[in-house]
Design a protein around this motif. Structure first.
Motif, PDB file in Angstrom:
ATOM      1  N   SER A  26       0.802  -1.220   0.000  1.00 10.72           N
ATOM      2  CA  SER A  26       0.000   0.000   0.000  1.00 10.72           C
ATOM      3  C   SER A  26       0.833   1.268   0.000  1.00 10.72           C
ATOM      4  N   PHE A  27       1.794   1.362   0.942  1.00 14.17           N
ATOM      5  CA  PHE A  27       2.510   2.641   1.028  1.00 14.17           C
ATOM      6  C   PHE A  27       3.731   2.711   0.109  1.00 14.17           C
ATOM      7  N   ALA A  28       3.950   1.674  -0.710  1.00 10.78           N
ATOM      8  CA  ALA A  28       5.000   1.765  -1.724  1.00 10.78           C
ATOM      9  C   ALA A  28       4.503   2.501  -2.965  1.00 10.78           C
ATOM     10  N   ARG A  29       3.196   2.537  -3.189  1.00  9.24           N
ATOM     11  CA  ARG A  29       2.669   3.119  -4.417  1.00  9.24           C
ATOM     12  C   ARG A  29       2.746   4.648  -4.459  1.00  9.24           C
ATOM     13  N   GLN A  50      -4.577  -0.082  -8.593  1.00  9.14           N
ATOM     14  CA  GLN A  50      -5.045   0.872  -9.598  1.00  9.14           C
ATOM     15  C   GLN A  50      -5.499   2.172  -8.933  1.00  9.14           C
ATOM     16  N   VAL A  51      -6.138   2.049  -7.782  1.00 12.45           N
ATOM     17  CA  VAL A  51      -6.610   3.227  -7.058  1.00 12.45           C
ATOM     18  C   VAL A  51      -5.427   3.981  -6.459  1.00 12.45           C
ATOM     19  N   ARG A  52      -4.503   3.247  -5.860  1.00 13.93           N
ATOM     20  CA  ARG A  52      -3.354   3.888  -5.220  1.00 13.93           C
ATOM     21  C   ARG A  52      -2.516   4.667  -6.217  1.00 13.93           C
ATOM     22  N   PHE A  53      -2.223   4.049  -7.367  1.00 13.34           N
ATOM     23  CA  PHE A  53      -1.442   4.737  -8.384  1.00 13.34           C
ATOM     24  C   PHE A  53      -2.183   5.955  -8.920  1.00 13.34           C
ATOM     25  N   GLU A  54      -3.437   5.768  -9.273  1.00 17.95           N
ATOM     26  CA  GLU A  54      -4.145   6.828  -9.966  1.00 17.95           C
ATOM     27  C   GLU A  54      -4.475   8.008  -9.054  1.00 17.95           C
ATOM     28  N   LEU A  55      -4.829   7.751  -7.794  1.00 18.38           N
ATOM     29  CA  LEU A  55      -5.071   8.859  -6.878  1.00 18.38           C
ATOM     30  C   LEU A  55      -3.785   9.648  -6.639  1.00 18.38           C
ATOM     31  N   ASN A 108     -10.359  -7.484   3.008  1.00 19.18           N
ATOM     32  CA  ASN A 108     -11.408  -6.821   2.240  1.00 19.18           C
ATOM     33  C   ASN A 108     -10.780  -5.768   1.340  1.00 19.18           C
ATOM     34  N   ARG A 109     -10.737  -6.064   0.052  1.00 22.04           N
ATOM     35  CA  ARG A 109     -10.182  -5.106  -0.894  1.00 22.04           C
ATOM     36  C   ARG A 109     -11.066  -3.865  -0.995  1.00 22.04           C
ATOM     37  N   LEU A 110     -10.434  -2.777  -1.412  1.00 22.12           N
ATOM     38  CA  LEU A 110     -11.156  -1.528  -1.586  1.00 22.12           C
ATOM     39  C   LEU A 110     -12.282  -1.665  -2.603  1.00 22.12           C
ATOM     40  N   ASP A 119      -6.272   2.538   1.075  1.00 21.11           N
ATOM     41  CA  ASP A 119      -7.138   3.040   0.012  1.00 21.11           C
ATOM     42  C   ASP A 119      -6.444   4.022  -0.928  1.00 21.11           C
ATOM     43  N   GLY A 120      -5.138   4.216  -0.778  1.00 24.79           N
ATOM     44  CA  GLY A 120      -4.403   5.060  -1.703  1.00 24.79           C
ATOM     45  C   GLY A 120      -4.581   6.551  -1.487  1.00 24.79           C
ATOM     46  N   GLN A 121      -4.932   6.952  -0.283  1.00 23.53           N
ATOM     47  CA  GLN A 121      -5.216   8.361  -0.013  1.00 23.53           C
ATOM     48  C   GLN A 121      -4.096   9.043   0.774  1.00 23.53           C
ATOM     49  N   TRP A 122      -2.858   8.679   0.463  1.00 23.07           N
ATOM     50  CA  TRP A 122      -1.727   9.254   1.198  1.00 23.07           C
ATOM     51  C   TRP A 122      -1.676  10.771   1.040  1.00 23.07           C
ATOM     52  N   TYR A 123      -1.854  11.237  -0.188  1.00 23.87           N
ATOM     53  CA  TYR A 123      -1.723  12.672  -0.457  1.00 23.87           C
ATOM     54  C   TYR A 123      -3.072  13.373  -0.279  1.00 23.87           C
TER      55      TYR A 123
END
Length: 408
Positions: free
Chosen positions: A94-97, A127-132, A267-269, A319-323
């Motif tokens: 998750s936090f590598a993306r 896909q969500v992590r990269f794109e967000l 449970n995937r996003l 969920d890819g919402q780091w930023y």
């Protein structure tokens, strides 16, 4: 008609998905393909990558050394938060993306690319992590996701495509696990793991890569002492190290002792459940040690509230919402809580188990004189009677009032 692009930047790992995407992009978009790989500590997986990318059709390959940035700016802040997705998963993929996506945007802008491509499936979280993360730095950048466009339906069909286009692969149909590796962890998904009723083949040669199963670990325990400064690990057994070297050292020690292997259905996003086996030996040791130190240094109210923050923090990372403003705000809270999380934690490692062996801190809130079962001169036990009367007042009032309530 498809939008046509002149130059596309591909997030390239050299794995099955991204290996076939290079010829696919050239066939379907007639574009120049620039590949970019991120070194986040996956080691030998990067060997021969440039030659492979060029032979497969890329015009050039960037290899970015992000290992220290990954550990210092993403992993350790998450460790400080104590964030575990669904109480178990240490968020290795998750936090590598986010750092990878951030640098993809930088390269795309430098090269004048008019699109960024990734190899994430339409079923997964990445896909969500990269794109967000891409949207956070280049909100108008077009993104190509072949899995949402092509007719390929499975990894077996991907192998067929690779063979037809002479794309070299390091896997075969029998060892075709979907894996993701970085300095923090290694994940295994697919094949027999898709059936939760089956036990993973831990003893099978080549399955575990970062260590051994607990049954194969030594019969003698190993001891390790980790020093933290404000919630960040800074030394192992008295030797100061940078963050990535601490993880490497503990990966080796933890792996040898069967530490950090989990088998979960998460449970995937996107809504489905997914079964995976994760190896996180060093990370598991660090999370355990950090929790031991917080036990000593955080007051009850802060510690309990921080557990709520940790759950939310884990979901944000997963969920890819780091930023996002919320992640930044929660990190500010976490940083404040870590001001006194300094000290040494000694642990015993034995056949997959981590056992506390002593914790010290100059900011410890533990008072032996106050907590002792022996005689002390600072606590008057008679004071507890008044406390209980006030604390139990609602219970007392309700009990008296209930006597006058109508019978059911």
């Amino acid at each position: 008609m498809k939008t046509q692009y002149n130059k596309v930047l591909l997030a390239y790992s050299g794995g099955l998905d991204t290996s076939i995407i290079i010829p696919w992009l050239k066939e379907n978009y007639s574009c120049e393909v620039i590949a970019a790989s991120a070194d986040v500590g996956q080691g030998t997986e990067l060997d021969g990558l440039e030659e492979k990318a060029i032979k497969t059709g890329a015009s050039k390959l960037y290899v970015l050394d992000l290992t220290d940035e990954f550990i210092d700016d993403y992993v350790f802040p998450t460790l400080q938060a104590g964030a575990k997705y669904e109480g178990t998963y240490l968020l290795g993929t998750s936090f590598a993306r986010p750092p990878i996506a951030k640098h993809l945007v930088e390269i795309a802008e430098k090269e004048g690319c008019d699109a960024i491509c990734h190899g994430c499936t339409g079923k997964g979280n990445d896909q969500v992590r990269f794109e967000l993360s891409i949207k956070a730095f280049a909100p108008d950048m077009p993104i190509i996701a072949p899995w949402r466009e092509w007719d390929i339906k499975s990894r077996e069909e991907e192998i067929d495509y690779a063979e037809a286009h002479n794309v070299p692969l390091k896997i075969n149909r029998e060892t075709n696990y979907s894996k993701d590796k970085n300095l923090w962890h290694l994940s295994h998904e697919g094949l027999d793991l898709e059936d939760p009723s089956l036990e993973p083949q831990y003893q099978k040669p080549g399955f575990l890569e970062l260590g051994v199963s607990p049954e194969q670990a030594p019969d003698t325990p190993a001891y390790v002492t980790i020093h933290f400064e404000k919630g960040i690990p800074t030394a192992v057994d008295g030797v100061a190290m940078k963050g990535s070297d601490i993880v490497r050292t503990l990966n080796k020690l933890g792996g040898e002792n069967g530490i950090g292997i989990i088998d979960i259905v998460e449970n995937r996003l996107v809504g489905m459940k997914s079964r995976g086996v994760y190896e996180t030996p060093g990370g598991t040791i660090l999370y355990f040690a950090h929790a031991q130190l917080e036990m000593l240094c955080l007051d009850k109210a802060t510690a309990h509230y921080k557990e709520l923050v940790a759950q939310k923090f884990s979901e944000i990372v997963y969920d890819g919402q780091w930023y996002t403003p919320l992640r930044e705000a929660l990190s500010a809270f976490v940083t404040e809580t870590q001001k006194t999380v300094t000290g040494d934690v000694k642990l015993k490692l034995y056949k997959g188990n981590i056992i506390p062996a002593g914790t010290t801190s100059p900011y410890s809130l533990y008072s032996e004189e106050l907590a002792t079962f022996g005689e002390d001169g600072i606590y008057d036990q008679k004071d507890s009677a008044g406390f209980i009367n006030l604390f139990g007042l609602p219970v007392t009032v309700q009990a008296k009032c209930k006597k006058n309530w109508p019978k059911e």
